[in-house]
Structure formats: C-alpha cells, structure tokens
Design a protein around this motif. Sequence first.
Motif, PDB file in Angstrom:
ATOM      1  N   GLU A   1       1.032  -1.238  -0.358  1.00 29.65           N
ATOM      2  CA  GLU A   1      -0.291   0.295   0.038  1.00 29.65           C
ATOM      3  C   GLU A   1       1.024   1.099   0.193  1.00 29.65           C
ATOM      4  O   GLU A   1       0.456   2.293  -0.532  1.00 29.65           O
ATOM      5  N   LYS A   2       1.871   1.590   0.870  1.00 34.32           N
ATOM      6  CA  LYS A   2       2.425   2.564   0.649  1.00 34.32           C
ATOM      7  C   LYS A   2       3.417   3.060  -0.151  1.00 34.32           C
ATOM      8  O   LYS A   2       3.408   3.947  -0.946  1.00 34.32           O
ATOM      9  N   SER A   3       3.995   1.824  -0.883  1.00 31.54           N
ATOM     10  CA  SER A   3       4.418   1.761  -2.622  1.00 31.54           C
ATOM     11  C   SER A   3       3.732   2.443  -3.140  1.00 31.54           C
ATOM     12  O   SER A   3       3.984   3.619  -4.343  1.00 31.54           O
TER      13      SER A   3
ATOM     14  N   HIS B   1       0.731   4.493  -2.607  1.00 37.07           N
ATOM     15  CA  HIS B   1       0.208   5.423  -2.634  1.00 37.07           C
ATOM     16  C   HIS B   1       1.257   6.612  -3.011  1.00 37.07           C
ATOM     17  O   HIS B   1       1.085   7.738  -3.015  1.00 37.07           O
ATOM     18  N   HIS B   2       2.921   6.103  -2.567  1.00 36.30           N
ATOM     19  CA  HIS B   2       3.392   6.959  -3.423  1.00 36.30           C
ATOM     20  C   HIS B   2       3.699   7.834  -4.506  1.00 36.30           C
ATOM     21  O   HIS B   2       4.128   8.415  -5.452  1.00 36.30           O
TER      22      HIS B   2
ATOM     23  N   LYS C   1       6.285   0.579   9.530  1.00 37.97           N
ATOM     24  CA  LYS C   1       7.093   1.380   8.970  1.00 37.97           C
ATOM     25  C   LYS C   1       8.480   1.970   8.691  1.00 37.97           C
ATOM     26  O   LYS C   1       9.191   2.156  10.570  1.00 37.97           O
TER      27      LYS C   1
ATOM     28  N   THR D   1       9.805   7.374   7.598  1.00 41.91           N
ATOM     29  CA  THR D   1       9.418   7.553   7.050  1.00 41.91           C
ATOM     30  C   THR D   1       7.984   7.758   7.249  1.00 41.91           C
ATOM     31  O   THR D   1       7.208   7.895   6.443  1.00 41.91           O
TER      32      THR D   1
ATOM     33  N   TRP E   1       5.130   9.459   4.763  1.00 38.63           N
ATOM     34  CA  TRP E   1       3.869   8.351   4.474  1.00 38.63           C
ATOM     35  C   TRP E   1       2.770   8.913   5.252  1.00 38.63           C
ATOM     36  O   TRP E   1       1.737   9.849   3.843  1.00 38.63           O
ATOM     37  N   ASP E   2       2.910   9.628   6.130  1.00 37.51           N
ATOM     38  CA  ASP E   2       1.532  10.998   6.348  1.00 37.51           C
ATOM     39  C   ASP E   2       1.216  11.753   5.787  1.00 37.51           C
ATOM     40  O   ASP E   2      -0.032  12.193   5.142  1.00 37.51           O
TER      41      ASP E   2
ATOM     42  N   SER F   1       2.208  11.665   2.290  1.00 36.30           N
ATOM     43  CA  SER F   1       1.875  11.383   0.947  1.00 36.30           C
ATOM     44  C   SER F   1      -0.012  10.908   0.810  1.00 36.30           C
ATOM     45  O   SER F   1      -0.791  11.295   0.662  1.00 36.30           O
ATOM     46  N   VAL F   2      -0.188  10.470   2.300  1.00 40.37           N
ATOM     47  CA  VAL F   2      -1.303  10.085   2.594  1.00 40.37           C
ATOM     48  C   VAL F   2      -2.691  11.182   2.897  1.00 40.37           C
ATOM     49  O   VAL F   2      -3.677  11.495   1.934  1.00 40.37           O
TER      50      VAL F   2
END
Length: 432
Positions: free
Chosen positions: A357-359, A361-362, A412, A416, A420-421, A423-424
Amino acid sequence: MNDLVMIADLVLNRPLLVTPDKAEVILSVLAGRIGVNVPEASRFVGDDTQYDENGRPVLGDWGEKKRKPYSVTKEGVGIITITGSLVNRGAWIGAKSGLTSYEGIQHQLKSARDDAAVKSIILDIHSPGGEAVGAFETAAIVREVASKKKVVAVVNGMAASAAYAIPSGATEIVTTETGVSGSIGVVLLHADFSRKLDHDGITPTLIHAGAHKVDGNSLEPLTDAVKSDLQAEVDAFYETFLATVAKGRGGRLSVAAARKTEARTFIGKAAVDAGLADRVGSFESVLAELSRAGARNLVHERKTSMDTNEQPAADAPKGISKADHDTAVKTARAEGVKSERERFKAVMGSENYKGREKSAHHMLMNTDLSAEAIDGALAGLDVAQPAAVAPQGDRSKDAIGGLVTVGADGAKPEGTAASWDKSVERMNARVS
C-alpha cells in the motif's frame, strides 16, 4: 403667411403620396379657410434617456440627461412614431408643425439599428402620407434595418400612401381593427388662381428663360402639354411605389396585386385579406409580444455573461472570451479529477496493491505513471523485503527510488512515518 408660402412650395406641382382627402385639406389650408392640424404622438411608452453600461444616465456638458431620438422599453423594444404629414427634409420630429420628415425617420431607424439596447422595433404609424421624394429611400432603410432586427409596423390609425410605402419593408405589418391601410397611388395637385387674380384686378407676368421654366405655375391655366408631362412624372413615381411595396412585402403583395388595389384603402381585416397587412392586432399586443421576447433574451444574455462581461481572460488565447475560457477550464478540471479518481481506483483494486500500500500510495501521489505501470511495478516488489529493485526506465526508476516497504512485522521503516503521513494527506486532498 410665410408658413403658407412654405407649405405651398412643398405641395403644389409636386407628386404627393397622400390620400385624396388630405390633398383637399392642403388646398383648403392654402385658401385660408382652416389652420394646420397638429397630430400628437403618444409619449407614454418607453424611455428616451441614454444610459451607460452600469445603468446610469449619460449626462451632457451642462449636466443634462442625453436623449435618444426614440423611446426604448426596459425589454429592449424601440418605438419610432410616424405621424402627421410627411416631408423629405427638416428634423421636425416631435415639433408642433404637424409634419414629420423622412430625414428624421431615417436617423431614428439607423440609430435604433446600431443601438445595442434595442432588440426589436415598433413603427407606430398614424399618417395619411406626404411627399413622394424621400419616401422610397426611407422604405429601403426600413428593409435594411429589418434584415438585422425585427421591425413590426403597427397601423395605429392610418398608414396610407407614403406612410404605407415606408413600413412595407418591415418584418411584419399589424393593423388595428379600424386601421386604414393602402392608398398605393400618386397624386399631383395643381391650383389655378388665374381667375381669382383676374377678378381681383391682378395681372401677373412671368419673365423667364427656358421654355419649361414656369410649367405648372398657379398663375395661369394648365396647358395640355404641361399636363401630359406632369402625368408622366406621376406615372414614374407610381411604378416606383409599386416596386417598393413588392420588394418589401415579397410574395405577400406583388406588383400586380398592389396595382389591382387601384389606390383604394382597406380597413382592418380587409387589409389582411388584400395582402397589405399580416394580421389584426394592436399597439399594446405587439408591444407585449416583443417585450416577452426581449425579456427572454435579456435572461439568456445575463446568464451567459454573468460576472464575465464577456471580456477575455488574462491567460486565455486571443479571441476567446473569459466566459468561454472559464467554461473550458472548468470542464478540463472536472475531466482531470474523474481520470485521477479512476487511476486511484484501478491501483487500489489490484491484487498487487495488497501488502504494498505505501509504495502504491507513493507512486500515485508523486508520479504521473498510469495505473497499469504502477501495477507492474508493484508486481515486482517482494512484500517481505525492505527494498525493491527498480524497473527499467527513468520515470519508473524515479518512482521506485521513493518507495517505502513494510517490514515483516508490518512496522513502518525508520524515517518514513512523516513522509507516509504526508503522502496520505496529499492523496486525500487530491481526490476530494
């Protein structure tokens, strides 16, 4: 006496487009038995004040309100009144002379044609006619104006002879129930005062050069030769009259049909049946019809130009109005939002999204990669690995360079959390 001399000069031995009874009135005026009649036009409809784009009256050098040569209603109906006897020259509109000039009518028509506040025009007519010279030129201007704006002529009492020639070029002719239309003919009045002068002991002598210089003078009887010449002049004006009416009325009244009227007048519906008018109505009904149409046009114009004034936007291409530019920008933005939402939905619905998910979203927030390209990049990532191998290609390499992965324990990676926050947060703002 000077007024009578002026009138005599205008009407004697000149072709006139007037009703026979009007010609008799003129002759009786010259004989000194009655005075000049003074018709009055209605001034109760519309406003002749000039206004600027902000609706404020335009003022002259002395602070007076500037006036238009006609009245205009708030719905954009211009009203031009044609009343009384008609003459070629002299700006006598609204004067107490009982005369209206073709010169003045033409000025009103041209001004109304070029006036953006005027959407349609009523010719409010009550006239027995007048001079032949200038009448057909005025009719031509009516035809020209009617090709650009709707012109409705209302026989509001009488439109006879020259006063019928003029409105024949209107978009439509509406007669009242008792309105008198027609008298498509020409009359030339000659007055022979020789016997009266002889009775008074006066013997005039005309000294002139040129055999025809004093033809038709009122001091001696009319000869057969001069009468023939004057008849030829009348016939020429008559043919021009017929052609003018046919040109304005088109298939509604041909030259032959106009000639067949033999200069008769028609009242109300009879004028419609003869092709001289299009329908029976009234000044008030025509005004109401044009006002409704004008009100609808005003609503449409205000809707399309609200807050824009139709001025080009600062960043709009040359020739594009601000309204068109803003509409295009709004449409483009809506399409962009829709496309971006579909992109997010496609990536998040992929099997390769799970655990990455994180990748994902980035890449969604920081690249312009398509949903297919992101899905391919995600497929090459090992969920359990802390890092990934970048696929080939500059854009994918840049994208993967910013990827973060989740460790085996779901935590995490160090350093990061903040990115991450952020980016969200950016993603949520982007799709809202």
